[in-house]
Design an enzyme around this catalytic site. Structure first.
Site, PDB file in Angstrom:
ATOM      1  N   CYS A 168       0.805  -1.224   0.000  1.00 18.63           N
ATOM      2  CA  CYS A 168       0.000   0.000   0.000  1.00 18.63           C
ATOM      3  C   CYS A 168       0.839   1.275   0.000  1.00 18.63           C
ATOM      4  O   CYS A 168       0.288   2.374  -0.078  1.00 18.63           O
ATOM      5  CB  CYS A 168      -0.956  -0.020   1.189  1.00 18.63           C
ATOM      6  SG  CYS A 168      -1.966  -1.515   1.209  1.00 18.63           S
ATOM      7  N   HIS A 308      -2.759   7.757   6.526  1.00 18.12           N
ATOM      8  CA  HIS A 308      -3.019   6.437   5.947  1.00 18.12           C
ATOM      9  C   HIS A 308      -4.403   5.979   6.398  1.00 18.12           C
ATOM     10  O   HIS A 308      -5.185   5.510   5.585  1.00 18.12           O
ATOM     11  CB  HIS A 308      -1.938   5.458   6.382  1.00 18.12           C
ATOM     12  CG  HIS A 308      -1.997   4.149   5.675  1.00 18.12           C
ATOM     13  ND1 HIS A 308      -1.934   4.041   4.303  1.00 18.12           N
ATOM     14  CD2 HIS A 308      -2.110   2.874   6.141  1.00 18.12           C
ATOM     15  CE1 HIS A 308      -2.011   2.770   3.951  1.00 18.12           C
ATOM     16  NE2 HIS A 308      -2.122   2.033   5.055  1.00 18.12           N
ATOM     17  N   GLU A 319      -0.714   5.283  14.013  1.00 18.63           N
ATOM     18  CA  GLU A 319      -0.443   6.482  13.226  1.00 18.63           C
ATOM     19  C   GLU A 319      -0.659   7.745  14.054  1.00 18.63           C
ATOM     20  O   GLU A 319       0.115   8.702  13.947  1.00 18.63           O
ATOM     21  CB  GLU A 319      -1.309   6.520  11.964  1.00 18.63           C
ATOM     22  CG  GLU A 319      -0.921   7.637  11.013  1.00 18.63           C
ATOM     23  CD  GLU A 319      -1.583   7.539   9.654  1.00 18.63           C
ATOM     24  OE1 GLU A 319      -1.173   8.299   8.745  1.00 18.63           O
ATOM     25  OE2 GLU A 319      -2.499   6.713   9.469  1.00 18.63           O
ATOM     26  N   LYS A 340      -9.689   7.829   2.881  1.00 20.38           N
ATOM     27  CA  LYS A 340     -10.109   6.434   2.696  1.00 20.38           C
ATOM     28  C   LYS A 340     -11.512   6.197   3.262  1.00 20.38           C
ATOM     29  O   LYS A 340     -12.151   5.206   2.911  1.00 20.38           O
ATOM     30  CB  LYS A 340      -9.124   5.483   3.366  1.00 20.38           C
ATOM     31  CG  LYS A 340      -7.787   5.344   2.648  1.00 20.38           C
ATOM     32  CD  LYS A 340      -6.927   4.299   3.315  1.00 20.38           C
ATOM     33  CE  LYS A 340      -5.569   4.184   2.651  1.00 20.38           C
ATOM     34  NZ  LYS A 340      -4.708   5.353   2.928  1.00 20.38           N
ATOM     35  N   HIS A 345      -9.787   1.746   0.427  1.00 22.71           N
ATOM     36  CA  HIS A 345      -8.334   1.584   0.349  1.00 22.71           C
ATOM     37  C   HIS A 345      -7.971   1.038  -1.022  1.00 22.71           C
ATOM     38  O   HIS A 345      -8.256  -0.121  -1.343  1.00 22.71           O
ATOM     39  CB  HIS A 345      -7.888   0.636   1.456  1.00 22.71           C
ATOM     40  CG  HIS A 345      -6.413   0.594   1.672  1.00 22.71           C
ATOM     41  ND1 HIS A 345      -5.518   1.225   0.838  1.00 22.71           N
ATOM     42  CD2 HIS A 345      -5.665  -0.011   2.644  1.00 22.71           C
ATOM     43  CE1 HIS A 345      -4.288   1.006   1.285  1.00 22.71           C
ATOM     44  NE2 HIS A 345      -4.368   0.262   2.385  1.00 22.71           N
ATOM     45  N   PHE A 408       1.888  -3.574   3.842  1.00 27.07           N
ATOM     46  CA  PHE A 408       2.290  -4.873   4.366  1.00 27.07           C
ATOM     47  C   PHE A 408       3.778  -5.093   4.083  1.00 27.07           C
ATOM     48  O   PHE A 408       4.264  -4.782   2.995  1.00 27.07           O
ATOM     49  CB  PHE A 408       1.491  -5.995   3.690  1.00 27.07           C
ATOM     50  CG  PHE A 408       0.062  -6.108   4.147  1.00 27.07           C
ATOM     51  CD1 PHE A 408      -0.445  -5.317   5.159  1.00 27.07           C
ATOM     52  CD2 PHE A 408      -0.786  -7.034   3.551  1.00 27.07           C
ATOM     53  CE1 PHE A 408      -1.767  -5.435   5.573  1.00 27.07           C
ATOM     54  CE2 PHE A 408      -2.112  -7.170   3.960  1.00 27.07           C
ATOM     55  CZ  PHE A 408      -2.596  -6.369   4.973  1.00 27.07           C
TER      56      PHE A 408
END
Length: 422
Positions: A168, A308, A319, A340, A345, A408
């Protein structure tokens, strides 16, 4: 060596909120959700039956039948968004003397042609008694770099050409690479961004098996709810966003319009877990600090953070911890929002779409909202005295935006854009 300045001169988008930049942006400012029941396949037996799909995209309007045989859906999205951005930039307009040898393309994908892979694997499974028989376009349709190749071939761009793959964080890495190549003098302009189309059985089923997706099938539009106590996972999205990055003097010489300037980029690794963010936000903190240092900026120079913010229980907390660590008291003067909550996403394309939102925020002095917030989390690490821009866009002066993406594998990438000043 004096580094060159890099500006943004073109934008393109195919997104769950619209099939062009202005529609996408206007719907984001209006707080519209792009989520709805999955239409790409029958999801009735899946734990998650909804997604943020691109709507009303007719590939036949953009490609002839021969070309479509060569293109996975993710590449279709990427090429059309790139066409929009290139046209918007005027980079190859008639009479333009741009050196095509110095224009590159870096379009990212976190997964690439998942649907193509799924179709081909299924075909073999059903017909393996007759021996392997694959479509000759199988590999070039599937690979994650192929959108970049198609764009370069369509326009004759001979500069640096590849795709970045870091889950991502992929398209933020693409933007940072493009930025660095231009400021080092390796290219005059680079068409960069990301594309993804993973709303298919393997994508939805795979993320379901990890318990990563929201299963709020009774209310898809409100399922992505970053920083809310009732968040239960991310909503998968699809689409593409592409930006034209250009060396400043090159842009000025051809009279290009300038949306914003790329100020800096930062990258780091969590070195912690296969899929989970570092619980203390260590990698996110390092990435943001690196971006600020690269830009020669202080925390108080940032007005807005496009986070994010995926709406996962662990990721949202880490975050926020990282933001408070990096920005200190200034964190309370920032606007923070997760777009998002509206787009879902987009995996490898998410950084590019959020960079586009960052550019539009700088251009218009508007911060798009974090929608769907209804309940505060009791976790003390989510500080609700911060301005998460809940539920409604806010007008304010936006001189600089920091945009985070985390993938990831512990990949972190941060991009900073700011108002262009001569």
């Amino acid at each position: 060596m004096e580094l060159k300045r890099v500006v943004i001169t073109g934008l393109g988008a195919i997104s769950p909120l619209g099939n062009d930049v202005e529609t996408t942006w206007n719907n984001a400012v209006a707080g519209k959700s792009g989520a709805g029941p999955i239409t790409h396949f029958d999801a009735s037996l899946f734990k998650t039956q909804f997604a943020c799909e691109v709507k009303d995209f007719n590939a036949a309007e953009h490609f002839d039948r021969k070309k479509l045989r060569q293109l996975d859906l993710y590449a279709q999205y990427g090429i059309v968004a790139a066409r929009q951005a290139i046209e918007d930039s005027g980079l190859v307009a008639e009479g333009n003397t741009t050196n095509l040898n110095r224009i590159g393309v870096i379009v990212a994908a976190g997964i690439g042609g998942l649907h193509t892979f799924e179709e081909e694997a299924g075909y073999y499974a059903c017909n393996k008694e007759n021996g392997p028989k694959y479509n000759p376009f199988f590999i070039p349709k599937m690979i994650a770099d192929i959108a970049s190749g198609h764009v370069s071939m369509e326009y004759g761009f001979h500069g640096p050409n590849y795709g970045t793959v870091s889950a991502c964080a992929s398209s933020n890495h693409a933007i940072i690479d493009a930025f660095n190549l231009i400021r080092l003098g390796k290219a005059d302009a680079i068409v960069t961004g990301g594309a993804e189309a993973a709303v298919f059985p393997a994508g939805v089923g795979g993320f379901n098996s990890m318990h990563a997706l929201s299963t709020r099938n009774d209310s898809p539009e409100t399922a992505s709810r970053p920083f809310s106590a009732s968040r239960d996972g991310f909503v998968i999205g699809e689409g593409s966003a592409v930006l034209v990055l250009e060396e400043l003097e090159h842009a000025l010489a051809r009279g290009a319009k300038i949306y914003a300037e790329v100020a800096g980029g930062g990258m780091s690794a969590d070195a912690h877990h296969l899929t989970a963010t570092h619980p203390e936000g260590l990698g996110a903190k390092l990435s943001m600090e690196s971006a600020l240092e690269d830009a020669g900026m202080k925390p108080e120079d940032i007005d807005y953070i496009n986070v994010h913010g995926t709406s996962t229980p662990v990721g949202d907390v880490s975050e926020v911890k990282a933001i408070v660590d990096v920005f200190g008291e200034h964190a309370h003067k920032l606007n923070i929002s997760s777009t998002k909550s509206m787009t879902g996403h987009l995996l490898g394309a998410t950084g590019a779409l959020e960079a586009l939102f960052s550019v539009k925020a700088v251009q218009n002095d508007i911060v798009p909202p974090t929608i769907n917030h209804a309940d505060d989390d009791e976790d003390p690490n989510i500080d609700y005295t911060l301005n998460f821009t809940f539920n409604k866009a806010q007008e304010r002066t936006v001189n600089a935006v920091l945009s985070n993406t985390f993938g990831f594998g512990g990949h972190n990438a941060t991009v900073i854009v700011k108002k262009y000043k001569a």
